[in-house]
Design a protein around this motif. Structure first.
Motif, short mmCIF file in Angstrom:
data_model
loop_
_atom_site.label_atom_id
_atom_site.label_comp_id
_atom_site.label_asym_id
_atom_site.label_seq_id
_atom_site.Cartn_x
_atom_site.Cartn_y
_atom_site.Cartn_z
N TYR A 153 0.82 -1.20 0.00
CA TYR A 153 0.00 0.00 0.00
C TYR A 153 0.86 1.26 0.00
CZ TYR A 153 -3.86 -3.11 1.11
OH TYR A 153 -4.79 -4.11 1.06
N GLU A 154 0.42 2.23 -0.74
CA GLU A 154 1.09 3.52 -0.84
C GLU A 154 0.25 4.56 -0.11
OE1 GLU A 154 3.03 6.35 -4.36
OE2 GLU A 154 1.68 4.69 -4.87
N GLU A 155 0.89 5.37 0.72
CA GLU A 155 0.19 6.43 1.44
C GLU A 155 0.20 7.71 0.61
OE1 GLU A 155 0.68 6.41 5.95
OE2 GLU A 155 2.58 5.54 5.27
N LEU A 156 -1.00 8.25 0.38
CA LEU A 156 -1.13 9.46 -0.44
C LEU A 156 -2.07 10.43 0.25
CD1 LEU A 156 -1.76 7.70 -3.88
CD2 LEU A 156 0.41 8.68 -3.11
N ARG A 157 -1.96 11.69 -0.13
CA ARG A 157 -2.90 12.69 0.35
C ARG A 157 -3.36 13.53 -0.85
NH1 ARG A 157 -1.59 16.05 5.59
NH2 ARG A 157 -2.60 14.20 6.48
N TYR A 158 -4.68 13.57 -1.04
CA TYR A 158 -5.25 14.39 -2.11
C TYR A 158 -5.89 15.64 -1.49
CZ TYR A 158 -4.66 10.21 -4.99
OH TYR A 158 -4.13 9.14 -5.66
N GLU A 159 -5.77 16.75 -2.18
CA GLU A 159 -6.30 18.01 -1.68
C GLU A 159 -7.20 18.65 -2.73
OE1 GLU A 159 -3.19 20.57 -0.14
OE2 GLU A 159 -1.91 18.85 0.27
N GLY A 160 -8.16 19.43 -2.26
CA GLY A 160 -9.06 20.08 -3.20
C GLY A 160 -10.05 20.98 -2.49
N TYR A 161 -11.12 21.31 -3.22
CA TYR A 161 -12.13 22.23 -2.72
C TYR A 161 -13.51 21.62 -2.89
CZ TYR A 161 -8.24 25.49 -3.11
OH TYR A 161 -7.02 26.10 -2.99
N GLY A 162 -14.36 21.87 -1.89
CA GLY A 162 -15.74 21.42 -1.96
C GLY A 162 -16.66 22.56 -2.32
N PRO A 163 -17.98 22.33 -2.31
CA PRO A 163 -18.96 23.39 -2.57
C PRO A 163 -18.70 24.60 -1.67
CG PRO A 163 -20.05 21.26 -2.48
CD PRO A 163 -18.64 21.02 -2.04
N GLY A 164 -18.78 25.78 -2.25
CA GLY A 164 -18.55 27.00 -1.47
C GLY A 164 -17.09 27.29 -1.23
N GLY A 165 -16.21 26.50 -1.84
CA GLY A 165 -14.78 26.75 -1.70
C GLY A 165 -14.16 26.24 -0.42
N VAL A 166 -14.86 25.36 0.33
CA VAL A 166 -14.27 24.83 1.56
C VAL A 166 -13.09 23.93 1.21
CG1 VAL A 166 -16.46 24.96 2.81
CG2 VAL A 166 -15.80 22.82 1.69
N ALA A 167 -12.09 23.92 2.06
CA ALA A 167 -10.90 23.10 1.84
C ALA A 167 -11.17 21.66 2.24
CB ALA A 167 -9.73 23.66 2.64
N GLY B 43 -17.24 19.88 -6.31
CA GLY B 43 -15.92 20.31 -5.90
C GLY B 43 -14.91 20.09 -7.00
N ASN B 44 -13.66 20.29 -6.70
CA ASN B 44 -12.59 19.97 -7.65
C ASN B 44 -11.30 19.64 -6.90
OD1 ASN B 44 -12.68 23.09 -7.30
ND2 ASN B 44 -10.61 22.68 -8.03
N MET B 45 -10.60 18.63 -7.41
CA MET B 45 -9.35 18.21 -6.80
C MET B 45 -8.24 19.13 -7.30
SD MET B 45 -8.04 14.31 -6.33
CE MET B 45 -6.97 14.04 -7.74
N GLY B 46 -7.40 19.61 -6.38
CA GLY B 46 -6.35 20.54 -6.74
C GLY B 46 -4.97 19.91 -6.68
N GLU B 47 -3.96 20.76 -6.77
CA GLU B 47 -2.59 20.30 -6.70
C GLU B 47 -2.19 20.04 -5.25
OE1 GLU B 47 -0.74 19.66 -9.36
OE2 GLU B 47 -2.44 20.20 -10.63
N THR B 48 -1.14 19.24 -5.07
CA THR B 48 -0.60 18.99 -3.73
C THR B 48 -0.17 20.30 -3.08
OG1 THR B 48 0.18 16.79 -4.38
CG2 THR B 48 1.20 17.80 -2.43
N GLY B 49 -0.65 20.54 -1.88
CA GLY B 49 -0.29 21.76 -1.15
C GLY B 49 -1.28 22.90 -1.30
N CYS B 50 -2.31 22.72 -2.14
CA CYS B 50 -3.23 23.83 -2.41
C CYS B 50 -4.03 24.23 -1.17
CB CYS B 50 -4.14 23.52 -3.59
SG CYS B 50 -5.33 22.18 -3.33
N VAL B 51 -4.32 23.27 -0.29
CA VAL B 51 -5.04 23.61 0.95
C VAL B 51 -4.32 23.11 2.20
CG1 VAL B 51 -7.29 23.62 -0.23
CG2 VAL B 51 -6.51 21.53 0.94
N GLY B 52 -3.28 22.31 2.01
CA GLY B 52 -2.60 21.72 3.15
C GLY B 52 -2.06 22.73 4.14
N TRP B 53 -1.71 23.91 3.64
CA TRP B 53 -1.16 24.95 4.51
C TRP B 53 -2.19 25.47 5.52
CZ3 TRP B 53 -3.57 29.70 4.23
CH2 TRP B 53 -4.39 29.91 3.11
#
Length: 250
Positions: free
Chosen positions: A81-95, A121-131
């Motif tokens: 198994y590979e550990e991954l984290r996906y980031e993006g935005y939901g309705p209303g721009g929530v992270a 929503g839409n999936m973004g690039e790595t780090g787009c909301v992680g901060w």
């Protein structure tokens, strides 16, 4: 914030139906396998210890737990198994952030991207909301099992290094830094205080209050759909429902 509900608490209150237990066992088992593989099956390892305790709290049979530990410590047996984290935005721009354990990165990425787009929503690039997030320990204390007052519980937790305590109606949630989580948990155990769940997970540094019921419904549906994906280990967001919506059943 009293009267409001963050996603972690909404999810916890919804609980899990008996029909979903197989899926819960699978996800908990994967976490044990990965944690065991990383530490060679050392039960003194913090991550493995927490994974085992969370599995026991969900009534995963001991033989399943031992099998997962041995599978991880054995190294090459079974899927990797590979550990991954996906980031993006939901309705209303929530992270939104999604922690994944997968044996097929390309398949999972396509499926998670589809869930985002299908649910507003839409999936973004790595780090787009992680901060916007920082890792925090969260220890859940069932109110019905507690023999201490809230003030006494707060004092025990703070003296052990906790940062905050939240009253969430049926339970208390103690927040810690990653470094002090184990010390706080041990201090609670020494006082025979039941900890129903221990997790180290991202927590939003600031939240967006949702006041519109339709928007709240869309966000919760996105979060639940992501949670239900077979490869998902955790879903996190920076939204909280307003006091007027906190008691709604979405």
């Amino acid at each position: 914030m009293s009267g409001h509900s963050k996603w972690a608490n909404i999810k916890h209150k919804k609980g899990k139906a008996d029909a979903q237990k197989g899926k819960i066992f699978t996800k908990l088992g994967r976490e044990i396998v990965v944690a065991s593989r990383a530490c060679g099956g050392d039960l003194g390892n913090f991550r493995l210890k927490i994974a085992v305790e969370n599995a026991k709290a969900q009534n995963v049979p001991n033989e399943n737990i031992q099998r997962a530990i041995q599978k991880g410590a054995g190294g090459s047996d079974g899927a990797t198994y590979e550990e991954l984290r996906y980031e993006g935005y939901g309705p209303g721009g929530v992270a939104v952030m999604v922690d994944i354990l997968t044996d097929n990165r390309n398949r999972t990425a396509a499926e998670v991207r589809h869930i985002f787009s299908k649910n507003g929503g839409n999936m973004g690039e790595t780090g787009c909301v992680g901060w916007m997030f920082e890792d925090k320990g969260q220890l859940r204390i069932p109110r019905e099992d507690l023999k201490f007052s809230e003030d006494d519980l707060m004092m025990i937790a703070l003296e052990a290094g906790a940062e905050d305590l939240e009253d969430d109606t049926e339970e208390f949630v103690i927040y810690t830094s990653p470094e002090t989580m184990e010390d706080v948990r041990k201090a609670l155990e020494e006082q025979h205080i039941v900890v129903s769940e221990s997790v180290l997970s991202p927590m939003a540094q600031n939240t967006i209050e949702i006041t519109d019921a339709d928007q709240a419904r869309k966000i919760v549906h996105l979060m639940e759909t992501l949670e239900d994906h077979d490869d998902t280990q955790g879903v996190y967001s920076n939204f909280e429902l307003s006091e007027a919506l906190a008691s709604e059943d979405f």
